[in-house]
Write a protein that holds these residues in place. Structure first.
Motif, mmCIF file in Angstrom:
data_model
loop_
_atom_site.group_PDB
_atom_site.id
_atom_site.type_symbol
_atom_site.label_atom_id
_atom_site.label_comp_id
_atom_site.label_asym_id
_atom_site.label_seq_id
_atom_site.Cartn_x
_atom_site.Cartn_y
_atom_site.Cartn_z
ATOM 1 N N LEU A 1 27.288 70.235 35.911
ATOM 2 C CA LEU A 1 26.311 70.034 36.970
ATOM 3 C C LEU A 1 25.256 69.000 36.616
ATOM 4 C CD1 LEU A 1 25.704 73.742 38.060
ATOM 5 C CD2 LEU A 1 27.322 72.088 39.008
ATOM 6 N N CYS B 1 25.069 66.027 38.973
ATOM 7 C CA CYS B 1 24.760 66.281 40.381
ATOM 8 C C CYS B 1 23.316 65.897 40.690
ATOM 9 C CB CYS B 1 24.997 67.751 40.727
ATOM 10 S SG CYS B 1 26.706 68.282 40.485
ATOM 11 N N ALA C 1 22.805 70.455 43.889
ATOM 12 C CA ALA C 1 22.470 71.578 43.019
ATOM 13 C C ALA C 1 20.990 71.529 42.686
ATOM 14 C CB ALA C 1 23.304 71.550 41.748
ATOM 15 N N LEU D 1 23.777 75.778 44.515
ATOM 16 C CA LEU D 1 24.668 74.641 44.520
ATOM 17 C C LEU D 1 25.605 74.738 45.721
ATOM 18 C CD1 LEU D 1 27.546 75.107 41.954
ATOM 19 C CD2 LEU D 1 25.847 76.875 42.333
#
Length: 461
Positions: A4, A7, A12, A28
């Motif tokens: 993540l 991102c 998220a 998310l």
């Protein structure tokens, strides 16, 4: 595994809980179908994350990496928090750390006073990892053995397709990879434990700087095959990096100093030391014990590693004004040692550590003392309610016809020696029956009073 960190905020977010700061809420966007085509095919999912107690309450949380372990979702979370800035100079309490082979780390604290003299705070401590290093050496030998067998199978197989030894070769390659992973995990655990121990020592004595030896000069060469391999396989570099990481969190500076002659010269008066075997470990190989040959009264002796950390701490405190920051690595380092300052980099013994030399270097000196006499110097004082005071010891009383003590119960007071066993063991003088082992005092002879004759009379016949 779901990364993540790449991102953005539209996919998220991670926020700390308002009611409980040890919990965080991860939101998310996840697809609702295997082939999402529009925004409607995505939905927001909220996940509650429990933070470990090692995460500070004021830390800034970053997006984690999600992975499945044992049927549960785990989050590898990174965070950022402010730490005190470590200064390069102006230190008064420092922790000196010396590298060893069997004794991995030897550390101790030193204090710099306003007048320039330096004293050691305590006798130091050691981080011994002989058991872990022995296991590490066993894994190293096993890895070398597996590598040699795999190379032999590779030479036998050659370019032949479908060779019968191909399966065995694949098994050896997989086993070699597992052994290497075990060695890597063991090194990481050892580096973390040693670094945590060193930083805890600095925090306990409230030191603001940790002085380490420069590892660039510790090279494995010219010391024998076994010794070179052991030095090459140690985790000194990982320990130094972990020490910098843990020390930065506490605001403690980590500075490397030149290691030249740290274990060779005396930490108190700087002459070359004499190395020999430790007096409490005469069968242990090596020359771990160091003795100062200076005859001016220094008399320092001890483990050479303890002398090394004292020299490192004193050198760092004396040369702290020469501390610079390396441009490539960003690490603090003292590159050179000044001769004028090196003469002042000595440890001054305190009143607690200054003791007389009690080492056994010759025969015990005979003391010119004599035992206290058994005869009393003066008679006892008179008693107000009874007769005169007691006679001093040594005066024979009038009602005794024998000596008060004899050699043993089978020996009279007039005998020379009466052994009761086959071996002659005279113990008369030891028990107080005489002045010599074989001769005893003669008993007194009590005679009747002689009658007094007056002039002009005759004595009776």
């Amino acid at each position: 595994m779901l990364l993540l960190s790449a991102c953005d905020g539209q996919q998220a977010t991670l926020e700390r809980g308002e009611d409980d700061p040890q919990r965080a809420l991860l939101r998310l966007q996840l697809p609702t179908r295997s082939d999402p085509r529009s925004y409607r095919d995505w939905t927001w999912v909220a996940c509650s994350v429990t933070l470990p107690p090692t995460v500070p309450p004021g830390a800034v949380l970053h997006l984690p990496t999600l992975r499945i372990t044992g049927g549960e979702v785990r989050a590898d979370l990174a965070y950022t928090h402010a730490v005190p800035r470590a200064r390069r100079s102006g230190h008064t309490v420092a922790l000196g750390v010396d590298w060893g082979l069997n004794t991995l780390l030897s550390a101790g604290a030193a204090r710099l006073y306003d007048d320039g003299h330096i004293t050691a705070l305590g006798h130091g401590a050691q981080f011994r990892a002989a058991g872990i290093l022995a296991r590490q050496h066993r894994l190293r030998r096993l890895s070398e053995h597996l590598h040699s067998k795999a190379d032999q199978y590779r030479r036998l197989i050659g370019d032949t397709a479908g060779h019968p030894l191909t399966g065995r070769h694949n098994v050896l390659v997989e086993e070699t990879r597992r052994v290497c992973d075990r060695r890597s995990n063991l090194n990481d655990a050892l580096a973390r434990a040693a670094a945590r121990w060193a930083v805890d020592q600095a925090i306990a004595v409230r030191a603001t700087v940790i002085y380490l030896e420069d590892l660039r000069s510790v090279e494995a060469g010219g010391m024998g095959r076994t010794h070179n391999t052991r030095l090459s396989q140690t985790v000194r570099g990982q320990i130094a990096d972990r020490i910098r990481h843990f020390a930065a969190e506490a605001g403690i500076a980590v500075v490397t100093v030149p290691p030249r002659n740290t274990s060779r010269h005396c930490p108190r008066c700087l002459p070359p030391l004499r190395h020999r075997k430790a007096p409490d470990r005469p069968t242990t190989t090596g020359w771990k014990w160091a003795i100062c040959p200076d005859r001016t009264g220094c008399g320092w002796q001890g483990d050479r590693d303890h002398g090394s950390w004292q020299r490192i701490a004193a050198r760092g405190l004396t040369h702290q004004a020469r501390t610079v920051t390396d441009r490539t690595t960003g690490q603090m380092v003292i590159r050179t040692v000044a001769a004028t300052l090196e003469t002042k980099a000595v440890i001054t013994p305190t009143a607690e550590t200054r003791r007389a030399d009690r080492s056994k270097t010759g025969p015990t000196r005979r003391r010119n003392t004599r035992p206290a006499p058994r005869r009393r110097r003066a008679p006892s004082p008179t008693s107000p309610s009874g007769p005169a005071g007691k006679r001093p010891e040594g005066h024979a009383p009038t009602d005794r016809t024998r000596l008060p003590r004899a050699a043993h119960r089978h020996q009279g007071v007039t005998t020379i020696s009466t052994p009761t066993t086959s071996r002659h063991r005279p113990r008369g003088a030891a028990l107080g029956a005489g002045f010599h082992l074989h001769a005893h005092a003669t008993p007194p002879r009590w005679a009747d009073p002689t009658p007094v004759t007056t002039p002009g009379t005759e004595s009776p016949s």
